[in-house]
Design a protein around this motif. Sequence first.
Motif, PDB file in Angstrom:
ATOM      1  N   SER A   1       0.634  -1.124   0.081  1.00  0.00           N
ATOM      2  CA  SER A   1      -0.042  -0.032  -0.133  1.00  0.00           C
ATOM      3  C   SER A   1       0.822   1.402   0.124  1.00  0.00           C
ATOM      4  O   SER A   1       0.323   2.299  -0.187  1.00  0.00           O
ATOM      5  CB  SER A   1      -1.009  -0.098   1.279  1.00  0.00           C
ATOM      6  OG  SER A   1      -1.963  -0.943   1.355  1.00  0.00           O
ATOM      7  N   LEU A   2       2.167   0.989   0.365  1.00  0.00           N
ATOM      8  CA  LEU A   2       3.128   2.160  -0.019  1.00  0.00           C
ATOM      9  C   LEU A   2       2.745   3.352   1.180  1.00  0.00           C
ATOM     10  O   LEU A   2       2.904   4.402   0.910  1.00  0.00           O
ATOM     11  CB  LEU A   2       3.274   2.940  -1.088  1.00  0.00           C
ATOM     12  CG  LEU A   2       3.751   1.826  -2.016  1.00  0.00           C
ATOM     13  CD1 LEU A   2       3.734   2.479  -3.687  1.00  0.00           C
ATOM     14  CD2 LEU A   2       5.239   1.283  -1.808  1.00  0.00           C
TER      15      LEU A   2
ATOM     16  N   LEU B   1       8.256   8.841  -4.582  1.00  0.00           N
ATOM     17  CA  LEU B   1       9.522   8.292  -5.091  1.00  0.00           C
ATOM     18  C   LEU B   1       9.325   6.947  -5.164  1.00  0.00           C
ATOM     19  O   LEU B   1       9.929   6.065  -6.154  1.00  0.00           O
ATOM     20  CB  LEU B   1      10.755   8.721  -3.874  1.00  0.00           C
ATOM     21  CG  LEU B   1      12.153   8.017  -4.179  1.00  0.00           C
ATOM     22  CD1 LEU B   1      12.884   8.602  -5.437  1.00  0.00           C
ATOM     23  CD2 LEU B   1      12.849   8.134  -2.976  1.00  0.00           C
ATOM     24  N   LEU B   2       8.863   6.302  -4.181  1.00  0.00           N
ATOM     25  CA  LEU B   2       8.542   4.740  -4.208  1.00  0.00           C
ATOM     26  C   LEU B   2       7.782   4.414  -5.240  1.00  0.00           C
ATOM     27  O   LEU B   2       7.991   3.220  -5.970  1.00  0.00           O
ATOM     28  CB  LEU B   2       7.950   4.292  -2.932  1.00  0.00           C
ATOM     29  CG  LEU B   2       8.737   4.458  -1.710  1.00  0.00           C
ATOM     30  CD1 LEU B   2       8.083   4.068  -0.354  1.00  0.00           C
ATOM     31  CD2 LEU B   2      10.150   3.808  -1.871  1.00  0.00           C
ATOM     32  N   LEU B   3       6.752   4.984  -5.691  1.00  0.00           N
ATOM     33  CA  LEU B   3       5.696   5.007  -6.848  1.00  0.00           C
ATOM     34  C   LEU B   3       6.662   4.820  -8.137  1.00  0.00           C
ATOM     35  O   LEU B   3       6.377   4.039  -8.894  1.00  0.00           O
ATOM     36  CB  LEU B   3       4.508   5.737  -7.135  1.00  0.00           C
ATOM     37  CG  LEU B   3       3.530   5.540  -6.003  1.00  0.00           C
ATOM     38  CD1 LEU B   3       2.610   6.734  -5.767  1.00  0.00           C
ATOM     39  CD2 LEU B   3       2.716   4.160  -6.122  1.00  0.00           C
ATOM     40  N   GLN B   4       7.733   5.813  -8.198  1.00  0.00           N
ATOM     41  CA  GLN B   4       8.455   5.876  -9.368  1.00  0.00           C
ATOM     42  C   GLN B   4       9.547   4.715  -9.406  1.00  0.00           C
ATOM     43  O   GLN B   4       9.890   4.096 -10.423  1.00  0.00           O
ATOM     44  CB  GLN B   4       9.455   7.226  -9.241  1.00  0.00           C
ATOM     45  CG  GLN B   4      10.076   7.387 -10.388  1.00  0.00           C
ATOM     46  CD  GLN B   4      10.900   8.858 -10.474  1.00  0.00           C
ATOM     47  OE1 GLN B   4      10.833   9.628  -9.585  1.00  0.00           O
ATOM     48  NE2 GLN B   4      11.788   8.990 -11.567  1.00  0.00           N
ATOM     49  N   ALA B   5       9.902   4.259  -8.347  1.00  0.00           N
ATOM     50  CA  ALA B   5      11.010   3.201  -8.057  1.00  0.00           C
ATOM     51  C   ALA B   5       9.957   1.808  -8.720  1.00  0.00           C
ATOM     52  O   ALA B   5      10.541   1.066  -9.299  1.00  0.00           O
ATOM     53  CB  ALA B   5      11.101   2.703  -6.712  1.00  0.00           C
TER      54      ALA B   5
ATOM     55  N   HIS C   1      11.349  -6.752   6.416  1.00  0.00           N
ATOM     56  CA  HIS C   1      11.032  -7.203   5.159  1.00  0.00           C
ATOM     57  C   HIS C   1      11.658  -6.369   3.903  1.00  0.00           C
ATOM     58  O   HIS C   1      11.848  -6.911   2.864  1.00  0.00           O
ATOM     59  CB  HIS C   1       9.355  -7.088   5.255  1.00  0.00           C
ATOM     60  CG  HIS C   1       8.973  -7.594   3.611  1.00  0.00           C
ATOM     61  ND1 HIS C   1       8.509  -6.513   2.780  1.00  0.00           N
ATOM     62  CD2 HIS C   1       8.786  -8.703   3.168  1.00  0.00           C
ATOM     63  CE1 HIS C   1       8.023  -7.076   1.891  1.00  0.00           C
ATOM     64  NE2 HIS C   1       8.261  -8.483   1.930  1.00  0.00           N
ATOM     65  N   GLY C   2      11.662  -4.925   4.173  1.00  0.00           N
ATOM     66  CA  GLY C   2      12.185  -4.021   2.862  1.00  0.00           C
ATOM     67  C   GLY C   2      10.800  -3.716   2.170  1.00  0.00           C
ATOM     68  O   GLY C   2       9.876  -4.118   2.430  1.00  0.00           O
ATOM     69  N   GLN C   3      11.138  -3.018   1.141  1.00  0.00           N
ATOM     70  CA  GLN C   3       9.989  -2.479   0.186  1.00  0.00           C
ATOM     71  C   GLN C   3       9.983  -3.356  -1.044  1.00  0.00           C
ATOM     72  O   GLN C   3      11.010  -3.338  -1.846  1.00  0.00           O
ATOM     73  CB  GLN C   3      10.080  -1.109  -0.001  1.00  0.00           C
ATOM     74  CG  GLN C   3       8.910  -0.589  -0.892  1.00  0.00           C
ATOM     75  CD  GLN C   3       7.451  -0.653   0.079  1.00  0.00           C
ATOM     76  OE1 GLN C   3       7.405  -0.029   0.920  1.00  0.00           O
ATOM     77  NE2 GLN C   3       6.409  -1.273  -0.658  1.00  0.00           N
ATOM     78  N   THR C   4       8.848  -4.045  -1.450  1.00  0.00           N
ATOM     79  CA  THR C   4       8.888  -4.949  -2.574  1.00  0.00           C
ATOM     80  C   THR C   4       8.708  -4.013  -3.710  1.00  0.00           C
ATOM     81  O   THR C   4       7.723  -3.144  -3.662  1.00  0.00           O
ATOM     82  CB  THR C   4       7.754  -5.865  -2.308  1.00  0.00           C
ATOM     83  OG1 THR C   4       8.049  -6.973  -1.380  1.00  0.00           O
ATOM     84  CG2 THR C   4       7.714  -6.496  -3.844  1.00  0.00           C
TER      85      THR C   4
ATOM     86  N   GLY D   1      -3.927  -5.989   2.168  1.00  0.00           N
ATOM     87  CA  GLY D   1      -3.134  -4.618   2.071  1.00  0.00           C
ATOM     88  C   GLY D   1      -3.162  -4.147   0.543  1.00  0.00           C
ATOM     89  O   GLY D   1      -4.389  -4.128  -0.126  1.00  0.00           O
ATOM     90  N   GLY D   2      -1.936  -3.920  -0.107  1.00  0.00           N
ATOM     91  CA  GLY D   2      -2.126  -3.508  -1.430  1.00  0.00           C
ATOM     92  C   GLY D   2      -2.462  -4.694  -2.297  1.00  0.00           C
ATOM     93  O   GLY D   2      -3.432  -4.460  -3.210  1.00  0.00           O
ATOM     94  N   VAL D   3      -2.183  -6.015  -1.930  1.00  0.00           N
ATOM     95  CA  VAL D   3      -2.644  -7.134  -2.466  1.00  0.00           C
ATOM     96  C   VAL D   3      -3.341  -8.049  -1.361  1.00  0.00           C
ATOM     97  O   VAL D   3      -3.158  -7.789  -0.239  1.00  0.00           O
ATOM     98  CB  VAL D   3      -1.255  -8.283  -3.021  1.00  0.00           C
ATOM     99  CG1 VAL D   3      -1.870  -9.221  -3.503  1.00  0.00           C
ATOM    100  CG2 VAL D   3      -0.801  -7.249  -3.928  1.00  0.00           C
ATOM    101  N   SER D   4      -3.970  -8.650  -1.658  1.00  0.00           N
ATOM    102  CA  SER D   4      -4.999  -9.712  -0.706  1.00  0.00           C
ATOM    103  C   SER D   4      -4.416 -10.938  -0.819  1.00  0.00           C
ATOM    104  O   SER D   4      -4.183 -11.730  -1.581  1.00  0.00           O
ATOM    105  CB  SER D   4      -6.456  -9.725  -1.121  1.00  0.00           C
ATOM    106  OG  SER D   4      -7.196  -8.479  -0.898  1.00  0.00           O
ATOM    107  N   ASN D   5      -4.318 -11.599   0.456  1.00  0.00           N
ATOM    108  CA  ASN D   5      -3.852 -13.013   0.495  1.00  0.00           C
ATOM    109  C   ASN D   5      -4.746 -13.608   1.863  1.00  0.00           C
ATOM    110  O   ASN D   5      -5.084 -12.808   2.503  1.00  0.00           O
ATOM    111  CB  ASN D   5      -2.446 -13.012   0.841  1.00  0.00           C
ATOM    112  CG  ASN D   5      -1.879 -12.395   2.041  1.00  0.00           C
ATOM    113  OD1 ASN D   5      -2.282 -12.468   3.153  1.00  0.00           O
ATOM    114  ND2 ASN D   5      -1.444 -11.073   1.894  1.00  0.00           N
TER     115      ASN D   5
END
Length: 366
Positions: free
Chosen positions: A13-14, A47-51, A103-106, A175-179
Motif C-alpha cells: 500500500s506504500l 519516489l517509491l511509486l516511481q521506483a 522485510h524491506g519494500q517490494t 493490504g495492497g494485495v489480498s492474501n
Amino acid sequence: MILTAIGLMSGTSLDGVDVAMIETDGKRVKAFGPSGYRPYSDVERRLLLQALTEAVHLEAREARPGILREAERVVTAAHAEAVASFKAQNRIASEDIDIVGFHGQTVLHRPADRLTVQIGDATALAKAIRIPVMHDFRAADVAAGGQGAPLVPVYHRALAQSLEREGPVVVLNIGGVSNITYIDGDTLIACDTGPGNALLDDFMHRTTGQRFDCEGRMAAQGTVDAAWIADALNDPFFMQPPPKSLDRNAFARRVLGNVAPADGAATLTAFTVAAIAKIVPRLPKRPRSWVVAGGGARNLTMMRMLRERLQPATVEAADALGWSADAIEAQAFGFLAARGLKGLPLSYPATTGVSFPMTGGIVARP
C-alpha cells in the motif's frame, strides 16, 4: 527459548512503516508488545511509486539503477527512524531486542522468473539501530521454485491456534494485495487472491487526491459496474489453484473508464471482494469463519461486501479478537525472524509451492 523480536513491514500500500514487538519461541506467541507506525511523506511515496515503475525492467535482484538507489536509501532511513522512535516512545533499549525482522519494500515480484526484489539496506539499518537485522526472507523460497509469498501463514497459524473455534478458519489480509491463510487442523494453505487496496488507493489518489477511501465512504455512495468486474475476473490468475502470488501492479492495466469517483471506488472495492470470494471453491472445505486484517479491515464498505459474499461464514476484523489489524504483518516478520534464527521453516509446499519446507532470511549485524 523465548526471543524478543521487533518486526518491520512496509507493504504494497506504500503508506508507511509498521513496527511491532513480539515475544515468541518461533512456534507460539508468548506475548504481544507495543506497536508503532511511521508514515511515508508525500515526497517519499512519490519516489517509491516511481521506483515501482522503474523496477519493471530489473533483471538482477541486486541491481539498483536510476531512482532505485535513492529509493533504497529512503526506505532504509525511514525504517531506522521508525525503530528509533519506537524505542524512545516505549523506553526500550537496543540490548533488550534479540532480532529485528526487516522485510524491506517490494518493488518487483516475478516468481515465474525466479525474481523478487525488496529494497532496503539491512547492514546500514543494523548499524543505525544497533540490533541484529534479519532480512531477505523471500529469496531462498523463490530460488527453490516457490512463489516467495505469502510468508505470513505460519504466523496466522500460531494466532489461530489460540482461538477456540471449529475450523476451517481463514485469515484474510487486505493490504495492497489480498492474501489468505486457510487453517483447518494440520492443513495450512495460502495464496494471494487478487488486488487488495492497491487499485482502489491509486484510483482515489488519481481522481480525488486522497490517498485512500476512508472507511469506504466514497464506495458507499457509488454504483458497482458488474460487467467490468465480470470481465476482470476472466483474468487467467483466477483460474489457477493455490499457491499463487501477485505483484502489486499485476492488475494495474485494468483501468476503469471515465467514471465518477464514487462509482469507481465502489467497483474496485467490489472487485477486491469478488476476487477473494473466487478462491472459496478452490479450498478443501468452505470456511466457517474469516478474520480480516490489513487496511481493508477498516474499510466498512469492503467489510459489508465481504459479509454479503461469504455468508453463511462469519466475517470479523482482527481487532475484534484482540489481534491488531494494523500491526499483524509487522508482528509476523518479528515472528519469522525468530523462526529464521532457529532454522524453522518459513514456507511450505501448500503456502508458496516450494518443493519442501524452507527456512530463510539472512542476518546483518551491527
